[in-house]
Design a protein around this motif. Structure first.
Motif, mmCIF file in Angstrom:
data_model
loop_
_atom_site.group_PDB
_atom_site.id
_atom_site.type_symbol
_atom_site.label_atom_id
_atom_site.label_comp_id
_atom_site.label_asym_id
_atom_site.label_seq_id
_atom_site.Cartn_x
_atom_site.Cartn_y
_atom_site.Cartn_z
ATOM 1 N N GLY A 80 0.704 -1.309 -0.125
ATOM 2 C CA GLY A 80 -0.168 -0.092 -0.125
ATOM 3 C C GLY A 80 0.784 1.258 -0.253
ATOM 4 N N GLY A 81 2.212 1.272 -0.375
ATOM 5 C CA GLY A 81 2.921 2.329 -0.270
ATOM 6 C C GLY A 81 2.972 2.733 -1.592
ATOM 7 N N GLU A 82 4.101 3.627 -2.090
ATOM 8 C CA GLU A 82 4.251 4.515 -3.271
ATOM 9 C C GLU A 82 5.669 4.451 -3.649
ATOM 10 O OE1 GLU A 82 1.544 7.932 -4.374
ATOM 11 O OE2 GLU A 82 1.651 7.862 -2.302
ATOM 12 N N PHE A 83 6.283 4.004 -4.762
ATOM 13 C CA PHE A 83 7.471 4.121 -5.208
ATOM 14 C C PHE A 83 8.156 5.475 -5.701
ATOM 15 C CE2 PHE A 83 10.376 4.172 -8.787
ATOM 16 C CZ PHE A 83 11.550 3.787 -8.217
ATOM 17 N N LEU A 84 8.688 6.292 -5.159
ATOM 18 C CA LEU A 84 8.712 7.422 -5.843
ATOM 19 C C LEU A 84 9.845 7.639 -6.617
ATOM 20 C CD1 LEU A 84 8.366 9.677 -2.352
ATOM 21 C CD2 LEU A 84 6.869 8.924 -3.905
ATOM 22 N N PHE A 85 11.152 7.355 -6.226
ATOM 23 C CA PHE A 85 12.391 7.241 -7.348
ATOM 24 C C PHE A 85 13.338 6.368 -6.807
ATOM 25 C CE2 PHE A 85 12.506 10.899 -4.281
ATOM 26 C CZ PHE A 85 13.646 10.987 -3.841
ATOM 27 N N ASP A 86 14.389 6.291 -7.680
ATOM 28 C CA ASP A 86 15.549 5.511 -7.230
ATOM 29 C C ASP A 86 16.733 6.260 -7.866
ATOM 30 O OD1 ASP A 86 16.865 3.173 -9.162
ATOM 31 O OD2 ASP A 86 15.356 4.134 -9.963
ATOM 32 N N LEU A 87 17.700 6.363 -7.593
ATOM 33 C CA LEU A 87 19.052 6.903 -8.005
ATOM 34 C C LEU A 87 20.429 6.240 -7.557
ATOM 35 C CD1 LEU A 87 20.021 9.481 -5.793
ATOM 36 C CD2 LEU A 87 17.765 9.030 -5.602
ATOM 37 N N PRO A 88 21.367 6.505 -8.206
ATOM 38 C CA PRO A 88 22.714 5.807 -7.887
ATOM 39 C C PRO A 88 23.142 6.097 -6.247
ATOM 40 C CG PRO A 88 22.947 7.031 -9.816
ATOM 41 C CD PRO A 88 21.488 7.277 -9.271
ATOM 42 N N ALA A 89 23.399 5.219 -5.592
ATOM 43 C CA ALA A 89 23.867 5.684 -4.168
ATOM 44 C C ALA A 89 24.882 6.783 -3.977
ATOM 45 C CB ALA A 89 24.405 4.241 -3.437
ATOM 46 N N SER A 90 25.857 6.697 -4.944
ATOM 47 C CA SER A 90 26.926 7.750 -5.293
ATOM 48 C C SER A 90 27.605 7.986 -4.087
ATOM 49 C CB SER A 90 26.457 8.994 -5.859
ATOM 50 O OG SER A 90 25.744 8.739 -7.288
#
Length: 150
Positions: A80-90
């Motif tokens: 019941g959640g929402e994926f917002l974004f992903d990015l390199p851990a950098s």
């Protein structure tokens, strides 16, 4: 066979004592009239429980087959959640190649969890933001605020 959430064996982290005493169960059905639903207090569960649910919904084989973002997106939907974004851990997190931010709830300014993909891609981990990743949660709050205005 009737099951009772209070006496069922628990695999993985156990419920806090105060949760057992109040009759709350993270596995309640959410169906009106469900006894666990009727006894559930109005305040949200601790963030750690939300992260455990997300962790259980993640499947490493899905990540290998479909990719990190899609697997996290599907796991977020399951809880019941929402994926917002992903990015390199950098360099934000040691031994991680990617970080995904999931909105677990939009109530009270939002509740957010992070999903980390290890540097080798062989494991995932859910976690709360710390000093190094606090900026991601601030950005996520602003991101959700924009989504709500659209």
């Amino acid at each position: 066979m009737t099951t009772d959430a209070h006496t069922m064996p628990v695999y993985g982290p156990t419920r806090p004592v105060n949760m057992t005493a109040t009759g709350r169960s993270p596995l309640s059905s959410g169906v009106p009239g469900d006894p666990a639903q009727a006894q559930r207090p109005k305040h949200p569960a601790p963030l750690a429980l939300d992260l455990v649910e997300l962790d259980l919904a993640l499947d490493l084989s899905d990540i290998a087959d479909r990719g990190f973002a899609d697997a996290v997106r599907d796991a977020a939907k399951v809880i019941g959640g929402e994926f917002l974004f992903d990015l390199p851990a950098s360099g934000l997190v040691d031994d991680a190649q990617r970080i995904a931010v999931v909105c677990l709830s939009r109530d009270n300014g939002g509740r957010f969890g992070l999903v980390l993909l290890s540097a080798g891609g062989e494991r995932v981990e859910t976690t709360e933001a710390d000093e190094a990743t606090a900026g991601l949660v601030q950005f996520a709050r602003a991101f959700v605020a924009v989504l709500e205005k659209l």
